[in-house]
Design an enzyme around this catalytic site. Structure first.
Site, PDB file in Angstrom:
ATOM      1  N   SER A   1       0.822  -1.162   0.003  1.00 31.51           N
ATOM      2  CA  SER A   1       0.037  -0.108  -0.174  1.00 31.51           C
ATOM      3  C   SER A   1       0.976   1.163   0.100  1.00 31.51           C
ATOM      4  CB  SER A   1      -0.676  -0.164   1.142  1.00 31.51           C
ATOM      5  OG  SER A   1      -1.374   1.166   1.313  1.00 31.51           O
ATOM      6  N   CYS A   2       0.405   2.436  -0.723  1.00 33.17           N
ATOM      7  CA  CYS A   2       0.894   3.596  -0.553  1.00 33.17           C
ATOM      8  C   CYS A   2       0.109   4.774  -0.588  1.00 33.17           C
ATOM      9  CB  CYS A   2       2.091   3.643  -1.713  1.00 33.17           C
ATOM     10  SG  CYS A   2       1.184   3.809  -3.488  1.00 33.17           S
ATOM     11  N   LYS A   3       0.116   6.096  -1.149  1.00 28.14           N
ATOM     12  CA  LYS A   3      -0.714   7.042  -1.263  1.00 28.14           C
ATOM     13  C   LYS A   3      -1.843   6.657  -2.135  1.00 28.14           C
ATOM     14  CE  LYS A   3      -1.635  11.879  -1.522  1.00 28.14           C
ATOM     15  NZ  LYS A   3      -0.971  13.119  -1.779  1.00 28.14           N
TER      16      LYS A   3
ATOM     17  N   TRP B   1      -3.921   4.342   0.328  1.00 30.11           N
ATOM     18  CA  TRP B   1      -4.312   5.392   1.315  1.00 30.11           C
ATOM     19  C   TRP B   1      -5.399   6.248   0.940  1.00 30.11           C
ATOM     20  CZ3 TRP B   1      -4.245   5.274   6.428  1.00 30.11           C
ATOM     21  CH2 TRP B   1      -4.498   6.305   7.061  1.00 30.11           C
TER      22      TRP B   1
END
Length: 190
Positions: A149-151, A178
């Site tokens: 996961s990231c932004k 996110w």
């Protein structure tokens, strides 16, 4: 009118009788002439004097015969991440690849670990001891499913591909990351 720089430009202008603005477009530079002059002329059925325009100049074609086929990543949804976050499983780990300063502003998905992608792209190639020294927790084994996961989902895809090249066969990417988590849970975005 500005002076015309090449015999080809003179023949193009003589053949098509363009306006002054069009003539300026044709005469700007050699690369521009190669890429942009012939397309409008072909559409207008104007053939430049002394040129074969069956193949546009300056256009390169590439072949990927020697490239490896990239298999698609497994993608997980918010419902799957929410379930995994609520009920942690040692064989499935959520890995947030954002930088620590990004996590301070917005937060992190509960029960996920942080392995920053930009400052530690080599993390999955480290030995278990070096990984623990660097990040403060045990390195997941290669049979563990890693859900990245990231932004917004871009870095998570890249990190998942790197983990695959490091020997992790079971990786996935949280497509919305996110931004999707925040939208569905009401968490702050930055």
């Amino acid at each position: 009118m500005l002076p015309i720089r090449s015999p080809l430009s003179r023949s193009l202008i003589a053949a098509s009788r363009p306006s002054q603005a069009t003539a300026l477009r044709f005469c700007s530079c050699a690369a521009r002439r190669q890429l942009s002059v012939y397309r409008p002329l072909v559409r207008a059925n104007i053939v430049p004097v002394g040129r074969n325009i069956s193949k546009p100049l300056g256009i390169r074609t590439y072949s990927n015969k020697n490239e490896e086929v990239v298999e698609p990543l497994k993608v997980v949804t918010f419902e799957e991440i929410k379930k995994l976050s609520d009920n942690p499983d040692p064989k499935r780990v959520i890995v947030d690849v954002r930088e620590p300063h990004e996590l301070e502003r917005s937060g992190i998905i509960p029960n996920s670990i942080n392995v920053p992608f930009s400052t530690a792209p080599d993390a999955w190639f480290l030995s278990p001891d070096s990984f623990e020294d660097r990040f403060g927790f045990d390195k997941p084994s290669e049979d563990t499913e890693l859900v990245f996961s990231c932004k917004a989902g871009i870095r998570s895809n890249a990190a998942a591909r790197i983990a695959m090249s490091a020997g992790y066969g079971n990786v996935a990417s949280y497509e919305g990351s996110w931004m999707d988590w925040a939208k569905n849970t009401g968490a702050p975005t930055y």
